[in-house]
Scaffold this motif. Structure first.
Motif, PDB file in Angstrom:
ATOM      1  N   SER A 147       0.835  -1.206   0.000  1.00  0.00           N
ATOM      2  CA  SER A 147       0.000   0.000   0.000  1.00  0.00           C
ATOM      3  C   SER A 147       0.868   1.254   0.000  1.00  0.00           C
ATOM      4  O   SER A 147       0.410   2.332  -0.347  1.00  0.00           O
ATOM      5  CB  SER A 147      -0.939  -0.006   1.201  1.00  0.00           C
ATOM      6  OG  SER A 147      -0.185  -0.102   2.381  1.00  0.00           O
ATOM      7  N   GLY A 201       0.996   3.539  -2.949  1.00  0.00           N
ATOM      8  CA  GLY A 201      -0.028   4.557  -3.151  1.00  0.00           C
ATOM      9  C   GLY A 201      -0.958   4.183  -4.284  1.00  0.00           C
ATOM     10  O   GLY A 201      -0.695   3.254  -5.048  1.00  0.00           O
ATOM     11  N   ILE A 202      -2.033   4.950  -4.360  1.00  0.00           N
ATOM     12  CA  ILE A 202      -3.079   4.612  -5.308  1.00  0.00           C
ATOM     13  C   ILE A 202      -2.689   4.981  -6.733  1.00  0.00           C
ATOM     14  O   ILE A 202      -3.241   4.478  -7.697  1.00  0.00           O
ATOM     15  CB  ILE A 202      -4.384   5.309  -4.870  1.00  0.00           C
ATOM     16  CG1 ILE A 202      -5.587   4.516  -5.359  1.00  0.00           C
ATOM     17  CG2 ILE A 202      -4.420   6.738  -5.306  1.00  0.00           C
ATOM     18  CD1 ILE A 202      -6.465   4.102  -4.238  1.00  0.00           C
ATOM     19  N   ASN A 203      -1.671   5.851  -6.875  1.00  0.00           N
ATOM     20  CA  ASN A 203      -1.251   6.270  -8.212  1.00  0.00           C
ATOM     21  C   ASN A 203      -0.820   5.103  -9.071  1.00  0.00           C
ATOM     22  O   ASN A 203      -1.044   5.079 -10.259  1.00  0.00           O
ATOM     23  CB  ASN A 203      -0.064   7.233  -8.106  1.00  0.00           C
ATOM     24  CG  ASN A 203      -0.531   8.605  -7.750  1.00  0.00           C
ATOM     25  OD1 ASN A 203      -1.674   8.939  -8.005  1.00  0.00           O
ATOM     26  ND2 ASN A 203       0.328   9.391  -7.142  1.00  0.00           N
ATOM     27  N   ASP A 220      -4.550  -9.225   4.983  1.00  0.00           N
ATOM     28  CA  ASP A 220      -5.704  -8.395   5.363  1.00  0.00           C
ATOM     29  C   ASP A 220      -7.015  -9.063   4.980  1.00  0.00           C
ATOM     30  O   ASP A 220      -7.925  -9.200   5.791  1.00  0.00           O
ATOM     31  CB  ASP A 220      -5.641  -7.035   4.652  1.00  0.00           C
ATOM     32  CG  ASP A 220      -4.888  -6.016   5.489  1.00  0.00           C
ATOM     33  OD1 ASP A 220      -4.520  -6.366   6.624  1.00  0.00           O
ATOM     34  OD2 ASP A 220      -4.673  -4.894   4.998  1.00  0.00           O
ATOM     35  N   PHE A 229     -15.771  -6.258   1.117  1.00  0.00           N
ATOM     36  CA  PHE A 229     -14.783  -5.299   0.599  1.00  0.00           C
ATOM     37  C   PHE A 229     -15.335  -4.415  -0.493  1.00  0.00           C
ATOM     38  O   PHE A 229     -14.895  -3.317  -0.693  1.00  0.00           O
ATOM     39  CB  PHE A 229     -13.582  -6.001  -0.049  1.00  0.00           C
ATOM     40  CG  PHE A 229     -12.993  -7.098   0.726  1.00  0.00           C
ATOM     41  CD1 PHE A 229     -12.050  -6.831   1.696  1.00  0.00           C
ATOM     42  CD2 PHE A 229     -13.360  -8.404   0.495  1.00  0.00           C
ATOM     43  CE1 PHE A 229     -11.482  -7.848   2.409  1.00  0.00           C
ATOM     44  CE2 PHE A 229     -12.791  -9.421   1.205  1.00  0.00           C
ATOM     45  CZ  PHE A 229     -11.855  -9.150   2.164  1.00  0.00           C
ATOM     46  N   LYS A 245     -18.721  -3.731  -1.655  1.00  0.00           N
ATOM     47  CA  LYS A 245     -19.995  -3.002  -1.701  1.00  0.00           C
ATOM     48  C   LYS A 245     -19.872  -1.757  -0.856  1.00  0.00           C
ATOM     49  O   LYS A 245     -19.923  -1.823   0.358  1.00  0.00           O
ATOM     50  CB  LYS A 245     -21.098  -3.878  -1.114  1.00  0.00           C
ATOM     51  CG  LYS A 245     -21.471  -5.009  -1.998  1.00  0.00           C
ATOM     52  CD  LYS A 245     -22.857  -4.792  -2.545  1.00  0.00           C
ATOM     53  CE  LYS A 245     -23.045  -5.679  -3.759  1.00  0.00           C
ATOM     54  NZ  LYS A 245     -24.346  -5.460  -4.363  1.00  0.00           N
ATOM     55  N   THR A 282     -15.320   4.847  -0.639  1.00  0.00           N
ATOM     56  CA  THR A 282     -13.895   4.576  -0.546  1.00  0.00           C
ATOM     57  C   THR A 282     -13.684   3.106  -0.834  1.00  0.00           C
ATOM     58  O   THR A 282     -14.551   2.294  -0.583  1.00  0.00           O
ATOM     59  CB  THR A 282     -13.348   4.853   0.850  1.00  0.00           C
ATOM     60  OG1 THR A 282     -14.059   4.044   1.776  1.00  0.00           O
ATOM     61  CG2 THR A 282     -13.472   6.303   1.212  1.00  0.00           C
ATOM     62  N   GLN A 283     -12.528   2.779  -1.366  1.00  0.00           N
ATOM     63  CA  GLN A 283     -12.221   1.383  -1.597  1.00  0.00           C
ATOM     64  C   GLN A 283     -10.737   1.120  -1.499  1.00  0.00           C
ATOM     65  O   GLN A 283      -9.929   1.920  -1.922  1.00  0.00           O
ATOM     66  CB  GLN A 283     -12.739   0.937  -2.974  1.00  0.00           C
ATOM     67  CG  GLN A 283     -14.079   0.249  -2.845  1.00  0.00           C
ATOM     68  CD  GLN A 283     -14.790   0.070  -4.156  1.00  0.00           C
ATOM     69  OE1 GLN A 283     -14.254   0.351  -5.217  1.00  0.00           O
ATOM     70  NE2 GLN A 283     -16.013  -0.409  -4.083  1.00  0.00           N
ATOM     71  N   ASP A 284     -10.441  -0.038  -0.908  1.00  0.00           N
ATOM     72  CA  ASP A 284      -9.059  -0.448  -0.771  1.00  0.00           C
ATOM     73  C   ASP A 284      -8.776  -1.484  -1.856  1.00  0.00           C
ATOM     74  O   ASP A 284      -9.056  -2.658  -1.686  1.00  0.00           O
ATOM     75  CB  ASP A 284      -8.876  -1.041   0.635  1.00  0.00           C
ATOM     76  CG  ASP A 284      -7.420  -1.176   0.967  1.00  0.00           C
ATOM     77  OD1 ASP A 284      -6.608  -1.151   0.027  1.00  0.00           O
ATOM     78  OD2 ASP A 284      -7.090  -1.311   2.148  1.00  0.00           O
ATOM     79  N   TRP A 285      -8.223  -0.994  -2.987  1.00  0.00           N
ATOM     80  CA  TRP A 285      -8.127  -1.867  -4.159  1.00  0.00           C
ATOM     81  C   TRP A 285      -7.253  -3.090  -3.921  1.00  0.00           C
ATOM     82  O   TRP A 285      -7.526  -4.172  -4.433  1.00  0.00           O
ATOM     83  CB  TRP A 285      -7.638  -1.080  -5.370  1.00  0.00           C
ATOM     84  CG  TRP A 285      -8.623  -0.052  -5.809  1.00  0.00           C
ATOM     85  CD1 TRP A 285      -8.541   1.301  -5.638  1.00  0.00           C
ATOM     86  CD2 TRP A 285      -9.886  -0.273  -6.448  1.00  0.00           C
ATOM     87  NE1 TRP A 285      -9.655   1.917  -6.135  1.00  0.00           N
ATOM     88  CE2 TRP A 285     -10.497   0.984  -6.642  1.00  0.00           C
ATOM     89  CE3 TRP A 285     -10.545  -1.427  -6.881  1.00  0.00           C
ATOM     90  CZ2 TRP A 285     -11.737   1.111  -7.254  1.00  0.00           C
ATOM     91  CZ3 TRP A 285     -11.780  -1.278  -7.485  1.00  0.00           C
ATOM     92  CH2 TRP A 285     -12.358  -0.022  -7.670  1.00  0.00           C
ATOM     93  N   THR A 319      -6.764  -4.881  -1.203  1.00  0.00           N
ATOM     94  CA  THR A 319      -7.485  -5.925  -0.484  1.00  0.00           C
ATOM     95  C   THR A 319      -8.577  -6.530  -1.359  1.00  0.00           C
ATOM     96  O   THR A 319      -8.819  -7.731  -1.314  1.00  0.00           O
ATOM     97  CB  THR A 319      -8.143  -5.353   0.785  1.00  0.00           C
ATOM     98  OG1 THR A 319      -7.386  -4.228   1.210  1.00  0.00           O
ATOM     99  CG2 THR A 319      -8.172  -6.369   1.879  1.00  0.00           C
TER     100      THR A 319
END
Lengths: 289, 444
Positions: free
Chosen positions: A50, A53-55, A73, A244, A246, A251-254, A256
């Motif tokens: 993680s 980063g999301i980039n 996780d 994870f 719905k 927000t979403q933790d891609w 996981t």
């Protein structure tokens, strides 16, 4: 073009220099790549720390410092072995009962004569046009009355009879020459024996085609198990995974999500890879494409 | 079959009988078992936080055994709750989207909480007095309490402060009006030829979120979205909503500073975090996620106004469905009071980013500490002064979708705002018809 030539070395001599089959191969490879990319992304995203980063999340290049954190996780949020077991029980249970019901019903519609056969068959087919959501409340009431609320049996029950399966088996049985059955009849075979020794063995491709459709659709079903199941230890994979995916407020933790998805589809994927040839031939011979 | 409930019940009964025989002095029947349905509206890790919360409750209350049952999105939770009520197996408590309460009350699916409050020796006013006044609108129906606020939100304007500075804007003076916001969005949009490499602003539009954002924009444009006193009227085809939708659609097609099409919430937060969108309007429920993932300085601000400052309440309340047996009702009430107490309310707020509905939560030492470190968490609370109830009518979900379908067409450039709103109003009037026939149009 070397790759294509290599794939091509077993082709019959006469077609080796033709251009159309080569184009076909090229197209297949492109399609395969397009199919592969989401899986590739899922694998890469699963192993991405993680801290990247999301980039970088959308990148297909794997991270230089892969991590198993996401898998850990996802594993901690849901009791995945238990979900696997539940989904497997649901899918196998439904399929086994369906095999019996669709064989008998398919045979009845294909070979037996009874009053109102055609209208009953069409009524049966109409079930295909009903949206499953419509039936949620009546089905659930029935499940509760039978004392099956919050049980795996309650999840399976509404699917024990399958209109699609009955239709498929009727088509398959009708294609089998009646002479074979007549011969067995002369030898004194009972009805069940005729089904068991003539109709079923000759329709195996249709059975396996149906098995694939049945298993994948119930493996992926979300809403119905969500309705029936309350106890966390009876959840199937889809309900477990949706924890994870719905979200309503954004927000979403891609990482996981990718890890969870991978865990959910892995068994189906592996099964498909192992039985690939058999699956394809069954679809080809049963005429569903 | 394998884990049939009867078998389990049989085993449990056999077990408790054996227990009763072995310990004749112990006359109790064991803990009251209750289910709590909960949606996960923000982030998968919350499912784990919910597990922690319920475990703590069970440890402190040996006479109750609560099970947290995960039930999908807010909309899925409504479907599951309704189906289980109709099938005669209602859960003891549900975390229900706050705007579904009116519809459920109309359908007689809710337990009136007044008797439970009275049994505690409290009055309605005292009980509601713990919570922010803005939340009453979605909890009280016909002067009776039907819901207890648990996790609540308002929309916020999130700004990437680094990008704002880069563009010569002062992030400490965030835009306060639509005009300023449009101006900021223009300055924050970067293009390479025809291609946009950075959007000025993104506002989510997907089922559930879209209706909430339309309500936000309409309210800041001076309007009302629906009749707060009566569940049979919505005001889709009005000047205030036309202005709001036109402004939103202008951001997309005229100024080209907002990504086209209907974008779901997670895509908006992802593009904000990745720097692809410099500003976004999103729920305060996403604040913890932004705080943990943003690799840049960000600012949180009030939703800018055109006519007035106003925001709708969002989030969820705790309810007890109709048809729950008395002992389970009592256990559920204990759970609800515990979950909405200042300490738990504050803990949940820190874990999620939702604001704590219980005002005393902000006086707990942990929360004071937290707010000192994270002043951005105060904005949603400050915004509560101008907050109004969340859109709630008869058949809330279909009526909401009547508008959302049309708004999506506008953002996709397939319809003009005016014709979309006329169509939405017509569809909603049709959906509301049966209720109006039973109430406002039923003449003596």
């Amino acid at each position: 073009m070397k790759l294509i030539d290599a794939l091509y070395k077993d082709a019959p001599l006469a077609t080796r220099n033709e251009i159309t089959p080569k184009l076909g191969f090229l197209l297949t490879i492109l399609l395969a790549l397009a199919w592969l990319i989401p899986f590739l992304w899922m694998g890469v995203a699963t192993l991405r720390p993680s801290s990247d980063g999301i980039n970088l999340m959308a990148e297909l290049m794997p991270s230089l410092k892969p991590t198993l954190d996401n898998i850990r996780d996802a594993w901690e949020i849901g009791d995945f072995p238990r979900y696997f077991l539940n989904t497997t029980i649901i899918c196998t249970g439904i399929l086994l009962v369906q095999f019996v019901t669709i064989t008998l019903a398919g045979f009845a519609f294909a070979r037996l004569d009874f009053a109102g056969k055609t209208p009953i068959f069409y009524l049966f087919l109409m079930q295909l046009m009903l949206v499953p959501v419509l039936l949620i409340v009546p089905n659930l009431s029935l499940v509760v009355q039978l004392g099956l609320y919050d049980t795996l049996a309650g999840v399976m029950m509404p699917f024990f009879a399958s209109a699609f399966g009955t239709f498929l088996m009727r088509q398959a049985f009708e294609a089998i020459p009646t002479e074979l059955e007549d011969a067995a009849l002369i030898d004194g075979a009972s009805l069940i024996q005729r089904i068991r020794h003539i109709y079923v063995p000759l329709s195996l491709p249709s059975f396996s085609a149906f098995a694939i459709i049945s298993v994948t659709s119930h493996w992926n079903d979300f809403l119905w198990p969500l309705m029936v199941i309350n106890s966390p230890d009876k959840r199937p994979l889809t309900v477990g995974l949706s924890v994870f995916t719905k979200t309503a407020e954004g927000t979403q933790d891609w990482g996981t999500i990718a890890a969870g998805t991978l865990m959910v589809i892995a068994p189906l994927l592996v099964t498909f890879l192992i039985f690939q040839k058999r699956f394809i031939s069954s679809f080809v011979t049963s005429g569903i494409k | 079959m394998l884990f049939s409930r009867r078998l389990m019940l049989g085993l449990a009964m056999a077990g408790s009988m054996a227990g009763a025989l072995a310990l004749p002095a112990h006359a109790g029947e064991g803990p009251t078992e209750i289910d709590l349905f909960f949606p996960v509206p923000v982030d998968g890790k919350l499912a784990r936080d919910m597990g922690t919360l319920i475990k703590e409750f069970n440890d402190g209350h040996p006479d109750i055994k609560a099970t947290a049952v995960y039930t999908g999105s807010y909309d899925d939770t409504l479907i599951k709750t309704r189906a289980s009520i109709k099938a005669g197996k209602p859960p003891a408590a549900v975390i229900m989207s706050a705007n579904f309460l009116l519809d459920m009350q109309i359908e007689n699916e809710l337990t009136n909480l007044d008797p439970l409050i009275k049994a505690d020796g409290s009055t309605k006013e005292q009980f509601l007095g713990q919570f922010f006044p803005a939340l009453s609108g979605n909890a009280v129906i016909n002067r009776s309490v039907y819901g207890v606020p648990f996790q609540n939100s308002t929309p916020l304007l999130y700004i990437n402060a680094d990008k704002a500075k880069e563009a010569g804007l002062d992030p400490n003076k965030p835009p306060q009006t639509w005009a300023e916001l449009t101006d900021w969005a223009k300055k924050l949009t970067k293009r390479e030829g025809d291609k946009v490499t950075q959007w000025g602003i993104a506002i989510p539009c997907a089922y559930d979120y879209c209706g909430w954002m339309m309500e936000t924009l309409t309210m800041t444009n001076g309007g009302r979205y629906y009749n707060e006193e009566f569940g049979g009227e919505v005001y889709y085809d009005t000047p205030s909503m036309l202005g709001a939708l036109t402004w939103w659609s202008d951001l997309v097609s005229k100024h080209k500073v907002h990504p086209p099409g209907a974008t779901p919430g997670p895509a908006v937060s992802t593009s904000f975090i990745s720097g692809n969108a410099a500003m976004m309007m999103l729920s305060t429920g996403s604040l913890t996620y932004v705080r943990e993932n943003a690799k840049f300085n960000y600012k949180v601000a009030f939703i800018p106004r055109n006519v007035r400052n106003a925001v709708p309440i969002g989030g969820a309340s705790l309810i007890i469905p109709a048809g729950v047996e008395a002992d389970k009702q009592k256990a559920a009430w204990t759970l609800i009071k515990w979950m909405t107490s200042p300490e738990k309310s504050a803990w949940w707020s820190r874990a999620t980013g939702y604001f704590a509905p219980n005002m005393a939560a902000y006086k707990t030492p942990d929360m004071v500490d937290f707010l000192n470190k994270n002043p951005d968490a105060k904005i949603a609370v400050e915004q509560l002064d101008v907050a109004k109830p969340w859109f709630a009518t008869y058949k809330t979900v279909p009526v909401r979708k009547n508008l959302e379908d049309e708004v999506m067409l506008v953002l996709n450039g397939k319809k003009q705002p005016k014709e979309a709103l006329v169509a939405a109003q017509k569809a909603a009037d049709e959906t509301l018809k049966p209720y109006n026939a039973e109430t406002s149009l039923k003449l003596p």
